[in-house]
Structures are given as C-alpha cells and as structure tokens.
Write a protein that holds these residues in place. Structure first.
Motif, short mmCIF file in Angstrom:
data_model
loop_
_atom_site.label_atom_id
_atom_site.label_comp_id
_atom_site.label_asym_id
_atom_site.label_seq_id
_atom_site.Cartn_x
_atom_site.Cartn_y
_atom_site.Cartn_z
N SER A 8 11.40 -3.44 -6.13
CA SER A 8 10.91 -2.48 -5.14
C SER A 8 10.63 -3.09 -3.78
O SER A 8 10.56 -2.37 -2.78
CB SER A 8 9.65 -1.76 -5.65
N THR A 9 10.47 -4.42 -3.70
CA THR A 9 10.17 -5.03 -2.40
C THR A 9 11.41 -5.55 -1.70
O THR A 9 11.33 -6.04 -0.57
CB THR A 9 9.16 -6.18 -2.56
N ARG B 50 12.96 -0.93 -1.04
CA ARG B 50 12.18 -0.34 0.05
C ARG B 50 12.81 0.97 0.52
O ARG B 50 12.10 1.95 0.80
CB ARG B 50 12.06 -1.32 1.23
N LEU C 92 12.13 3.75 -1.94
CA LEU C 92 10.80 4.32 -1.78
C LEU C 92 10.71 5.20 -0.53
O LEU C 92 9.93 6.16 -0.49
CB LEU C 92 9.75 3.21 -1.74
N ASP C 93 11.51 4.90 0.46
CA ASP C 93 11.59 5.77 1.64
C ASP C 93 12.13 7.14 1.23
O ASP C 93 11.62 8.19 1.65
CB ASP C 93 12.48 5.13 2.70
N ARG D 154 9.49 8.93 -0.81
CA ARG D 154 8.43 9.43 0.09
C ARG D 154 8.86 10.74 0.75
O ARG D 154 8.11 11.72 0.78
CB ARG D 154 8.13 8.37 1.14
N LEU E 79 6.79 0.22 -10.66
CA LEU E 79 7.40 -0.70 -9.70
C LEU E 79 7.52 -2.06 -10.36
O LEU E 79 6.67 -2.45 -11.17
CB LEU E 79 6.53 -0.83 -8.44
N LEU F 32 3.35 -6.83 -0.04
CA LEU F 32 4.13 -5.59 -0.03
C LEU F 32 3.97 -4.83 -1.32
O LEU F 32 3.87 -3.59 -1.32
CB LEU F 32 5.61 -5.90 0.25
N GLN G 168 2.73 -0.98 -1.66
CA GLN G 168 3.51 0.04 -2.35
C GLN G 168 2.71 0.69 -3.48
O GLN G 168 2.75 1.91 -3.67
CB GLN G 168 4.79 -0.58 -2.90
N GLU H 71 0.17 3.11 -2.10
CA GLU H 71 0.74 4.35 -1.58
C GLU H 71 1.25 5.26 -2.68
O GLU H 71 0.97 6.46 -2.69
CB GLU H 71 1.88 4.05 -0.60
N PHE H 72 2.01 4.70 -3.64
CA PHE H 72 2.70 5.53 -4.62
C PHE H 72 1.95 5.69 -5.94
O PHE H 72 2.32 6.53 -6.75
CB PHE H 72 4.11 4.97 -4.87
#
Length: 382
Positions: free
Chosen positions: A10-11, A16, A19-20, A23, A32, A40, A44, A47-48
């Motif tokens: 995921s990083t 990334r 995840l955009d 979002r 993840l 990072l 993440q 946020e998620f």
C-alpha cells in the motif's frame, strides 16, 4: 463492484494510487500490507481504518503497534502477516501491488480463498503464470489486470465473442528514456538518468526495467499466461506518446485500441469496479491536445534485456523465473551503483546460461530457480 479491498504494497506507487481510487470512489479498505514504511503506513491506517495492517519488517511492525495503539487496527508482522492480509475474510478483492517475486505466495493465498485479484504484481505471472492461472480456475478466483497494457487488452477483448476471433495482441511500449540511443551511449547511463521516465511516474525498480525494456519483456510473458496466447501471437510496438495502452487485432483485420492518459488510477479503478464504470480520480484524455501518434519496432540489438525475455518466454518452464530473479537482483545492484546499466543484461544472460530449466515446474521448482538466479548474480559480482 467489490465491497472491500486488501491492498498488498500500500505504500508503493500502485498502492498509493489504489488508495486514491478507494478514497474517491468510497471503496472500504479492509487490510493494508507494507514492507517497512512506518510513517506512511501509519497515515494510511489512520485515514482508512483497516481491520488489519501487516508489516513484513518485524521492527516496523513493532513501531506501528505502538503508534496505532489508540486505534482498533490490528498490526501483524512478517510474511505470515502479509498472507493474513491477503486472506482476510472481510475483503473480497485483493490488490497485489507488492514488487517482485515476494508477491507470489500472498497472491496464491488470496487465490486459495477465492478472492478477486486486482493483479499489479507482474512477477507472479512471469514466474509462475501457468500454476497461478490453473489455481485461480480451480478456486474460482477472478484475476483482473492492473497494468495499463493488460487492462487495455482486457478491455479490448470484451469486443469479441470468443478468443478464437483474436489474431494477435499488440503491447505498446514507451521505449523508455533511452529510445534511439545505441549501445555505446548506454554504457554511460547513470542511475539518475535511468529513473527519468518520459511519461510515467513509477517506483524505482519498474522504472529501471522500463529503461532496459525488460519491463516490456515481462509484460509479454504476463500476456502469454493471462490470456493463454502463444508467443507468436503477441507483438510489441514502441509508442512514444503512451496514449494507446495496447491493442487487439482480430481475424477480420479489425484492430481495437484502448486510449487514455498516463494515469495508473484509470486501470486500477477498472480492476476494482469491473464490470461497472464509475466516476473516479483519473485524468481524462483530451483528444484535441494529443500529439501525433507514432509507432516503431523495438530495437532488440540495443536493448538486449527485451531479447532475453522473449527467448525465455519461448523456452518456458522455469526460464522465466530465472530471468525475473536475475533481473531483480541485478537491478538492485544497479540502483546501489555497484554495476553499470549494461551489466544488468549481462548478468541476466549469465544466469539464463548457468541455471538449469525445469520444463513443467511446481512451486518449489519455481522458487528454487529464483534462488539459483540470484545466486548466479551474487557470484558474478562478488
């Protein structure tokens, strides 16, 4: 559309951008998986709010447990933790965005659980494509491509009733930063120059592969396995503008092409939402600002990595695992500035000559071929 996703890697660049998409499109994230990017990964996770966060690096996992102690996120470690993320019951789609053969075992674990696979890890099919595709068919796991080229082919193939109507697949290549140069010029290539891709923003390893054209060779092998096409029915065309992402030629002479901007979020989203198309974060193509579209044959004499990949594709068996393992090891050395740009090709060629090929390999044969290829590179550079 999948109800929830696990993102392995995921990083990284693909992770990334995935995840955009999640979002923007409101796709829940169940898990993840990262290697060692603590800052990072924490951002993440906050946020998620996935149920699970896996860090392959044990030290990173320990730090993430402390940092995320105030959240309900469960932190697990090691490759066993990554496999747990791949098999998490709450996720019905697994995005396999890990780099290299490290993504093979977690992908197989997700397949065994009958997950929908959004495949961004091309090495999985390069090294073990026949095994992976057979396992997916057995377990009822759907594999959808994330690579822009294979997503383009997948979309174009929906324009035919059956694969028997297909004459050939045409994979486009940007040609990388060194298109038009001769081998003498390539002898002087630096790491910094190799990492300046003209069209795409990607991770370091895949960017170097694009510079050597090895990436296109890996995609050629991936297309063979993903679409069950013999090598003589797959072609590569250098298309500098990266607007046509690939094409399919049919028996009646018609050719379908998929066009778009150089924005990986478009194929990522399609893999997550197929068969639906929904608004997303991808940049649309403006036809009226496009440059003229050009095509050229790849230069196999100058870019020998592509030639080696095509030869390994025709050999089959574990030759493709040897190719991939040697290339991964050689590219790592190049990025560390321990070998030259052309040494990558030489080291891959040496491994292909030294390592015996198993014609009908199982998983252990594939992993052994990968190890032997890396050992060949290490011995040659010791």
């Amino acid at each position: 559309m999948g109800q929830s996703i696990s993102v392995l890697g995921s990083t990284g660049s693909i992770g990334r951008q995935t995840l955009d998409v999640a979002r923007t499109c409101g796709i829940p994230v169940a898990a993840l998986a990262v290697r060692s990017s603590v800052d990072l990964a924490e951002a993440q996770a906050r946020e998620f709010r996935p149920a699970l966060l896996a860090a392959a690096d044990e030290k990173a996992a320990g730090e993430l447990r402390v940092r995320l102690a105030d959240t309900p996120v469960k932190v697990v470690s090691g490759m066993a933790g990554v496999e747990e993320a791949a098999a998490l019951p709450q996720a019905d789609t697994v995005v396999t965005a890990m780099v290299g053969i490290a993504g093979l075992i977690p992908t197989l674990r997700a397949i065994d659980c009958g997950k929908r696979i959004a495949l961004a890890n091309k090495e999985t099919l390069v090294c073990a494509g026949e095994l992976v595709m057979a396992r997916a068919e057995e377990k009822g796991a759907l594999i959808l491509p994330v690579d822009s080229e294979h997503s383009a082919i997948f979309q174009c193939l929906q324009g035919c009733r059956d694969r028997g109507e297909v004459r050939r697949l045409i994979i486009t290549a940007s040609g990388g930063p060194f298109f038009g140069l001769d081998r003498w010029a390539l002898e002087k290539v630096t790491v910094e120059q190799a990492l300046r891709h003209p069209n795409w923003s990607m991770g370091a390893k895949i960017t170097v592969d694009s510079a050597t054209l090895m990436n296109k060779g890996l995609e050629f092998i991936e297309a063979m396995r993903l679409y069950r096409m013999p090598p003589e029915r797959i072609a590569i065309a250098v298309h500098r503008e990266s607007i046509i992402h690939s094409l399919v030629e049919f028996e009646d002479g018609a050719i379908l092409a998929q066009l778009g901007t150089a924005d990986m979020r478009v194929p990522i989203q399609y893999a997550l939402t197929w068969p639906e198309r929904t608004p997303g974060p991808g940049t649309p193509l403006d036809l009226f600002s496009c440059p003229p579209l050009t095509f050229a044959r790849p230069d196999l004499d100058t870019f020998g990595c592509l030639r080696l990949a095509l030869e390994a594709a025709r050999t089959g068996g574990t030759a493709t695992a040897v190719l991939n393992g040697a290339n991964e090891a050689a590219v790592a050395l190049f990025l560390e500035k321990k070998i030259s740009f052309l040494d990558i090709e030489a080291l891959v060629a040496r491994a292909l000559e030294e390592v015996a090929v198993a014609a009908s390999p199982g998983l252990e044969d594939i992993l052994a071929a990968d190890r032997a290829a890396r050992e060949s590179v290490a011995a040659a550079t010791a």
